[in-house]
Design an enzyme around this catalytic site. Structure first.
Site, PDB file in Angstrom:
ATOM      1  N   SER A  40       0.806  -1.232   0.000  1.00 29.71           N
ATOM      2  CA  SER A  40       0.000   0.000   0.000  1.00 29.71           C
ATOM      3  C   SER A  40       0.830   1.269   0.000  1.00 29.71           C
ATOM      4  CB  SER A  40      -0.886   0.060   1.241  1.00 29.71           C
ATOM      5  OG  SER A  40      -1.323  -1.184   1.616  1.00 29.71           O
ATOM      6  N   CYS A 128     -11.638  -7.303  21.401  1.00 30.29           N
ATOM      7  CA  CYS A 128     -12.900  -6.539  21.388  1.00 30.29           C
ATOM      8  C   CYS A 128     -13.978  -7.147  22.280  1.00 30.29           C
ATOM      9  CB  CYS A 128     -13.417  -6.402  19.962  1.00 30.29           C
ATOM     10  SG  CYS A 128     -13.091  -7.808  18.904  1.00 30.29           S
ATOM     11  N   HIS A 241     -20.363  -6.307  18.080  1.00 25.30           N
ATOM     12  CA  HIS A 241     -20.462  -7.613  18.738  1.00 25.30           C
ATOM     13  C   HIS A 241     -21.565  -7.529  19.803  1.00 25.30           C
ATOM     14  CE1 HIS A 241     -16.915  -8.701  16.689  1.00 25.30           C
ATOM     15  NE2 HIS A 241     -16.038  -8.738  17.678  1.00 25.30           N
TER      16      HIS A 241
HETATM   17  P1  A2P Z   1      -1.901  -3.579   3.666  1.00 28.57           P
HETATM   18  O1  A2P Z   1      -3.217  -2.941   3.293  1.00 28.57           O
HETATM   19  O2  A2P Z   1      -0.757  -2.903   3.022  1.00 28.57           O
HETATM   20  O3  A2P Z   1      -1.912  -5.069   3.495  1.00 28.57           O
HETATM   21  P2  A2P Z   1      -7.226  -5.673   8.130  1.00 28.57           P
HETATM   22  O4  A2P Z   1      -7.184  -6.160   9.560  1.00 28.57           O
HETATM   23  O5  A2P Z   1      -8.420  -4.833   7.838  1.00 28.57           O
HETATM   24  O6  A2P Z   1      -7.044  -6.799   7.166  1.00 28.57           O
HETATM   25  O7  A2P Z   1      -5.940  -4.736   7.967  1.00 28.57           O
HETATM   26  C1  A2P Z   1      -4.640  -5.168   8.225  1.00 28.57           C
HETATM   27  C2  A2P Z   1      -3.694  -3.980   8.163  1.00 28.57           C
HETATM   28  O8  A2P Z   1      -2.370  -4.443   8.498  1.00 28.57           O
HETATM   29  C3  A2P Z   1      -3.588  -3.351   6.797  1.00 28.57           C
HETATM   30  O9  A2P Z   1      -3.386  -1.968   6.931  1.00 28.57           O
HETATM   31  C4  A2P Z   1      -2.339  -4.025   6.233  1.00 28.57           C
HETATM   32  O10 A2P Z   1      -1.679  -3.279   5.235  1.00 28.57           O
HETATM   33  C5  A2P Z   1      -1.472  -4.070   7.456  1.00 28.57           C
HETATM   34  N1  A2P Z   1      -0.396  -5.041   7.342  1.00 28.57           N
HETATM   35  C6  A2P Z   1      -0.501  -6.370   7.116  1.00 28.57           C
HETATM   36  N2  A2P Z   1       0.740  -6.946   7.059  1.00 28.57           N
HETATM   37  C7  A2P Z   1       1.634  -5.952   7.231  1.00 28.57           C
HETATM   38  C8  A2P Z   1       3.066  -5.879   7.277  1.00 28.57           C
HETATM   39  N3  A2P Z   1       3.834  -6.948   7.132  1.00 28.57           N
HETATM   40  N4  A2P Z   1       3.640  -4.670   7.484  1.00 28.57           N
HETATM   41  C9  A2P Z   1       2.872  -3.573   7.640  1.00 28.57           C
HETATM   42  N5  A2P Z   1       1.524  -3.566   7.619  1.00 28.57           N
HETATM   43  C10 A2P Z   1       0.907  -4.733   7.419  1.00 28.57           C
HETATM   44  C1  11C Z   2     -12.906 -11.202  16.059  1.00 25.07           C
HETATM   45  N1  11C Z   2     -12.230 -10.595  18.313  1.00 25.07           N
HETATM   46  O1  11C Z   2     -14.004 -10.677  16.246  1.00 25.07           O
HETATM   47  C2  11C Z   2     -11.765 -10.931  16.998  1.00 25.07           C
HETATM   48  C3  11C Z   2     -10.935  -9.867  16.382  1.00 25.07           C
HETATM   49  O2  11C Z   2      -7.382 -10.887  19.285  1.00 25.07           O
HETATM   50  O3  11C Z   2      -7.443  -8.896  18.489  1.00 25.07           O
HETATM   51  C4  11C Z   2      -9.759  -9.434  17.211  1.00 25.07           C
HETATM   52  C5  11C Z   2      -8.737 -10.512  17.411  1.00 25.07           C
HETATM   53  C6  11C Z   2      -7.783 -10.069  18.453  1.00 25.07           C
HETATM   54  O4  11C Z   2     -12.641 -11.926  15.131  1.00 25.07           O
END
Ligand code: A2P
Ligand code: 11C
Length: 346
Positions: A40, A128, A241
């Site tokens: 991203s 949560c 939730h």
């Molecule tokens: P990205 O959009 O670049 O994958 P969600 O819980 O909604 O799936 O979001 C996960 C978040 O964690 C997103 O912003 C994702 O970015 C980020 N993320 C996942 N893996 C990594 C990583 N290795 N380094 C930094 N950010 C990460």
């Molecule tokens: C769910 N509670 O609704 C989880 C999301 O440990 O932070 C959060 C998981 C965590 O799936």
């Protein structure tokens, strides 16, 4: 005074809500930075009327950042939070990675803000489902002592992040269009279904989500005598939730006393009038900060027991808001500093 705040995982469902919460609550940051994976980097995320350019998360980005709020999954927190603390940046981590680590306070600001004192650089945001349950139960525990909690949850797909939201939407559309829905995120269809399975199964046949509710409650209440047993269920709801909670207490509390007590409790909104069909529901609690409590009844099968129905926005109070409240509490207590930068580096 300069105060630089970072949101790590800024493109995700919770990360976006964190940016919105920081903006809505006028968090006194002089600069906000957005980080996500290399995928991203260069994209933009909304921040109030502005946009922030997303930067790639790397080990050396934390220099000059005072507070980093992480919501990018456990492995990202495991790898990067120690580097943040090493750079003198206080981490508020929304993953489950650091919650049960003795070096990390696990904090719900309405419940145990004092646990922030003496923090060592990484503070954990609880799950949560635990947060909303304890916001509602803390005043009862203080007043009459809770012996045992039996909880069943009805959890929204946003708990799984952006991909959970997309799966429910896509499957619903597919079913209406007579197409066979594909299961990409959950093991079975979530649209028009209910899954008694959140996170992975453990040795004892409980799920990890269920054991989080057990273990986190004991740590946050700082009371190993509180017994918790949980059944965690995913339902086809986008946000909020719900929880059916049965408690046994040491001393008697009537339903009426409970309503009065909770109506004065911080972060709680009592919404409970059966005659007027007033009870909290996910569709009406979305985007709200409060934890809603209704259906308060005495358990007629035991001497000292209550039943409650608790609903909160899992992305807001369950994640983004609680994390931002922790950051606010750190500021209020003058705790935005890392005393020993090497604690998590071994
Ligand atoms: P990205 O959009 O670049 O994958 P969600 O819980 O909604 O799936 O979001 C996960 C978040 O964690 C997103 O912003 C994702 O970015 C980020 N993320 C996942 N893996 C990594 C990583 N290795 N380094 C930094 N950010 C990460
Ligand atoms: C769910 N509670 O609704 C989880 C999301 O440990 O932070 C959060 C998981 C965590 O799936």
């Amino acid at each position: 005074k300069k105060l630089t705040v970072a949101v790590v995982g800024a493109t995700g469902a919770v990360g976006r809500e964190m940016l919105k919460t920081l903006h809505d609550r006028q968090f006194p940051a002089t600069e906000v930075r957005a980080f996500a994976s290399a995928r991203s980097a260069g994209t933009k995320v909304p921040f109030g009327d502005d946009e922030l350019v997303v930067q790639e998360l790397k080990e050396d980005v934390f220099e000059g950042i005072d507070i980093a709020i992480f919501s990018a999954g456990g492995s990202t927190s495991e790898k990067f939070a120690p580097h943040a603390a090493h750079a003198g940046c206080v981490v508020v981590d929304n993953s489950s990675q650091w919650r049960m680590d003795d070096r990390c306070p696990l904090v719900v600001p309405e419940v145990n803000p004092e646990h922030l004192e003496g923090h060592q650089g990484i503070i954990a945001n609880p799950n949560c489902s635990t947060i909303q349950m304890l916001v509602a139960l803390k005043p009862i525990h203080d007043a009459v002592g809770i012996k045992r909690i039996v909880v069943s949850t009805y959890q929204a797909v946003s708990g799984t992040g952006q991909k959970g939201l997309e799966e429910l939407e896509r499957q619903t559309r597919d079913l209406f269009n007579m197409r066979e829905p594909e299961n990409k995120v959950y093991p079975y269809r979530i649209a028009f279904n209910v899954l008694p399975h959140i996170d992975v199964f453990l040795e004892n046949d409980y799920t990890k989500e269920e054991m989080k509710m057990v273990n986190e409650t004991v740590k946050i209440f700082n009371d190993p005598t509180v017994k918790v047993t949980a059944t965690c269920v995913r339902v086809p709801v986008f946000y909020c939730h719900s929880e059916a909670v049965n408690i046994e207490t040491h001393k008697k509390m009537t339903a009426k006393e409970c309503r009065i007590l909770l109506s004065q409790a911080p972060g709680v909104r009592v919404f409970d009038n059966p005659r007027e069909k007033m009870y909290p529901m996910p569709a009406y609690c979305v985007g709200d900060d409060e934890t809603y409590v209704g259906r308060i009844r005495e358990d007629e099968t035991i001497e000292n027991g209550l039943n409650l129905w608790i609903v909160a926005d899992n992305v807001r109070k369950g994640a983004a808001l609680n994390a931002v409240q922790i950051a606010e509490e750190l500021l209020r207590r003058d705790l935005v500093r890392v005393p020993d930068r090497n604690v998590f580096m071994s």
